[in-house]
Motif scaffolding. Structure first.
Motif, PDB file in Angstrom:
ATOM      1  N   GLN A   1      -2.512   6.023   5.773  1.00  0.00           N
ATOM      2  CA  GLN A   1      -1.498   4.426   5.893  1.00  0.00           C
ATOM      3  C   GLN A   1      -1.782   4.045   6.889  1.00  0.00           C
ATOM      4  O   GLN A   1      -1.521   2.835   7.501  1.00  0.00           O
TER       5      GLN A   1
ATOM      6  N   LYS B   1      -3.381   3.164   9.690  1.00  0.00           N
ATOM      7  CA  LYS B   1      -4.147   2.651   9.378  1.00  0.00           C
ATOM      8  C   LYS B   1      -3.276   0.877   8.894  1.00  0.00           C
ATOM      9  O   LYS B   1      -3.677  -0.498   9.164  1.00  0.00           O
TER      10      LYS B   1
ATOM     11  N   ASP C   1       1.412  -0.924  -0.067  1.00  0.00           N
ATOM     12  CA  ASP C   1       0.179  -0.175  -0.242  1.00  0.00           C
ATOM     13  C   ASP C   1       0.998   1.478   0.066  1.00  0.00           C
ATOM     14  O   ASP C   1       0.150   2.483  -0.053  1.00  0.00           O
TER      15      ASP C   1
END
Length: 752
Positions: free
Chosen positions: A509, A512, A490
């Motif tokens: 990100q 996360k 990602d």
């Protein structure tokens, strides 16, 4: 394998030295991380410093290695996070090494050469035992101990003042001392105290220490000073740093003064009037080594006169006026369990022996360097036998050689223990990381992966180099984080540019990912701030950070000083590219002619000269001049020039470089701090200088902001010509360059 073959760098070929240097480089980086980040040292401080000294000795013996030596200017290691930091007013440097009597004689000759003394003129030294402990600096002001610091990386140390106050050998107050006195010495533990300490820990069921040095270092670095107080630490003073008034005129007088002030100084310290006396005292100390009651690993020689020490000065990490004469290595036999192939930043495939752990010289050894495929086969780079032609196989019983200054090596193989089922080791011809062909170029001892940035090992190592302390030094983005980001689907970091687009690409990100990677909002914010801070970078650091083969920190600084900006460097390399290719063609023509002559059994006579090849290519004059200017920079040369040219001609790498520059604010090298009539000028020295040595002349010129070149070109501003000047003076005359004799040069740079 003789001691000389192992210890003396001149016994190696250029390629063997290069392989050993890269192995040492990897070990030094790994040791830094293990000691200061993981708190699980794989090397003692003394062994770390000794490996660094071997590293520097290789570069001294093989100057071209300076171009790839990324760890050349490091000393010790960065401070740990558990202590405050103290900046050393005077850097705490390491020492160069001598391994045999010849090295000591070479040291004396180099000192005399630098000072312009002949072999018959008197030159006194001191000789003292080299204590195997932890370096410590003590600062006194008005006779009161105000702070104590470890060496750290030489510039910054750990604040261990509270711990140092618990050591009985360290006075808290001094009578009659200079107003400012920084005393330096070694914290150590005696054999008797070490044995008693381990006995107490065994009774309590606690963990024991491996050796006295580790015990001393661990004790001094306790966060709780009361634990340090319980440990029987001692201190020998042997040097000094910042002073408000001199301690004497000689090293001997200064050490005696420290003793009078109340410090323990080593009673085996002795003045020596010659190399013969130095070596005799070395033998005297060596004979007592087992009965001293504390660990030593050699003898340190220092020029006695402090005025001469000042004149000799320092290299980047070592004083010119001192050297450590190491004791012989120790040997041990163990089992070779496996041979692993590591892929480095430049694609080099380096074999490493994985061993059944064995203690050698007080250190547990589980890995050893195997250099390259020829070394494994029992051959040197010329095809001649080493180890009596014995190859190295998985399953062998091998003798491990470990000196205080080097990583372990395989000294011998016991053929009587082979079972008949073992087979010769097949060196891979493809990269174990990416599967790309691994090519060994003509004349190169090292096989290299051709995958470039598609090879994960090379890409990751380049990224680690990019963020290393001597490069961009981005806090919070170390080896572990880069490995995580590299493989992250990602939010990948595959090139340095990805670092500077990380925040833009983030979109939450990191938050996360926190459940599996340890990142959260605050840690993400800290990382982004650290990256933003390092958008401002000095040109020399930026060039070094790119990880171009052969371009070490010193070469990067020289390039930055010469060109002043990335645009100018890139423009010069683009312009010089045809000449670089011609230079390589000329090399190939010479090699081919030499090989043909040798095959015919004749004395090699080169018919096709470099000049003939270059003239046939009819290079544009601008390309010739750009190439000559590049390789004429003192310390650069054709090897670095070709490597730079190749890197910028590689479309993928060039795209990364150009994109990266757009994300940075690159600063030009700082101007000299003092007014100088030669600042920014290019100076060439030729002929014999009579009032100073060439090294002194170069150092003074660079200190005044001049650029020192090894060749004359249109960009040369001044040629300093001593007696015996030849073709360089003629070329300077033809080009209308200003020519000065030595007196004229000294008048030019004299304070006005």
């Amino acid at each position: 394998m003789t001691q000389n073959q192992t210890h003396d760098p001149s016994g190696l070929s250029q390629e063997q030295a290069k392989v050993e240097l890269l192995q040492l480089q990897a070990q030094l980086i790994a040791a830094d991380q293990a000691y200061h980040q993981d708190d699980t040292p794989i090397l003692s401080d003394a062994d770390y410093d000794a490996a660094k000294r071997r590293y520097q000795a290789l570069v001294t013996a093989f100057p071209r290695l300076q171009e790839i030596a990324t760890q050349l200017d490091t000393v010790g290691a960065p401070v740990g996070s558990g202590f405050g930091k103290i900046q050393h007013v005077v850097p705490m440097l390491s020492l160069g090494n001598a391994f045999d009597d010849g090295d000591v004689a070479d040291f004396d000759r180099s000192i005399r050469s630098y000072l312009g003394l002949d072999a018959n003129q008197p030159l006194a030294y001191t000789a003292e035992p080299k204590i195997d402990g932890l370096s410590l600096s003590l600062r006194y002001e008005k006779g009161v101990l105000i702070q104590a610091a470890t060496r750290g990386d030489g510039a910054t140390g750990e604040n261990v003042t509270a711990n140092a106050r618990t050591i009985a050998d360290i006075p808290q107050q001094l009578q009659g001392a200079p107003e400012v006195l920084e005393v330096r010495g070694e914290v150590y533990m005696s054999h008797e105290d070490f044995a008693a300490l381990n006995a107490r820990y065994m009774e309590r069921g606690g963990k024991t220490f491996a050796n006295p040095r580790n015990a001393a270092a661990g004790s001094l670095r306790q966060l709780d000073a009361e634990i340090t107080r319980e440990r029987p630490l001692r201190f020998f003073a042997y040097s000094w740093g910042d002073l408000s008034a001199p301690l004497g005129n000689t090293q001997s007088e200064a050490i005696e003064r420290l003793h009078e002030l109340g410090f323990q100084t080593n009673p085996l310290t002795q003045s020596c009037a010659s190399v013969a006396e130095m070596i005799a005292h070395y033998r005297h100390i060596e004979a007592q080594r087992a009965t001293l009651g504390y660990d030593i690993d050699g003898v340190v020689y220092k020029v006695d006169a402090l005025a001469l020490q000042a004149r000799l000065g320092f290299r980047s990490t070592t004083p010119r006026w001192a050297i450590a004469h190491k004791f012989p290595a120790e040997l041990a036999w163990t089992h070779l369990e496996a041979i692993d192939i590591q892929v480095g930043r430049t694609g080099a495939l380096s074999p490493v022996a994985r061993l059944t752990p064995v203690t050698v010289g007080g250190v547990v050894v589980s890995n050893a360097t195997l250099h390259n495929e020829d070394y494994i086969r029992g051959r040197d780079n010329k095809g001649e036998e080493i180890r009596d032609g014995k190859d190295i196989r998985v399953g062998d019983w091998v003798q491990i050689y470990r000196a205080g200054d080097v990583i372990p090596k395989v000294a011998d193989v016991d053929l009587t223990k082979r079972t008949g089922e073992d087979v010769p080791f097949d060196f891979p011809e493809t990269c174990p990381e990416c599967g790309s062909p691994a090519v060994r170029e003509e004349g190169d001892a090292v096989r290299r992966c051709t995958g470039g940035i598609i090879c994960p090992a090379q890409a990751i190592e380049k990224l680690k180099h990019f963020v290393s302390r001597k490069a961009f030094d981005i806090e919070g983005l170390g080896a572990k984080q880069l490995e995580m980001f590299y493989g992250d689907p990602d939010l990948p970091i595959r090139t340095p540019v990805d670092i500077y687009t990380l925040e833009e690409r983030d979109a939450g990100q990191l938050a996360k990912l926190k459940n599996r990677s340890g990142w959260g909002d605050q840690s993400a914010a800290n990382l982004f701030a650290a990256i933003t801070e390092k958008r401002n970078i000095a040109l020399g650091r930026m060039i070094f950070a790119l990880g171009i083969r052969h371009v070490g920190e010193v070469a990067a600084k020289d390039l930055a000083l010469h060109f002043g900006s990335w645009d100018e460097l890139a423009k010069a390399l683009d312009l010089a590219r045809p000449a670089a290719l011609a230079h390589r063609s000329a090399d190939m023509a010479e090699d081919q002619e030499r090989a043909e002559a040798n095959r015919e059994g004749r004395r090699a006579k080169i018919k096709e000269t470099r000049e003939a090849v270059l003239s046939r290519l009819e290079l544009h004059l601008a390309a010739r001049e750009a190439w000559e200017d590049l390789v004429g920079i003192d310390g650069i040369g054709a090897t670095v020039g070709l490597s730079l040219s190749d890197a910028l001609a590689n479309a993928q790498e060039r795209a990364v470089f150009d994109d990266l520059v757009g994300h940075l604010n690159i600063s030009a090298p700082a101007a000299p701090t003092q007014e100088s009539p030669v600042a920014g000028l290019t100076v060439v020295f030729t002929g014999k200088l009579e009032k100073m040595t060439r090294d002194e002349a170069k150092a003074r010129a660079e200190a005044l902001g001049a650029k020192v070149s090894g060749s004359v070109s249109k960009k040369t501003d001044i040629l300093v010509a001593g007696p015996g000047a030849g073709s360089k003076e003629k070329k300077a005359q033809d080009l209308g360059i200003r020519i000065l004799d030595e007196d004229g040069w000294l008048a030019e740079i004299a304070p006005k």
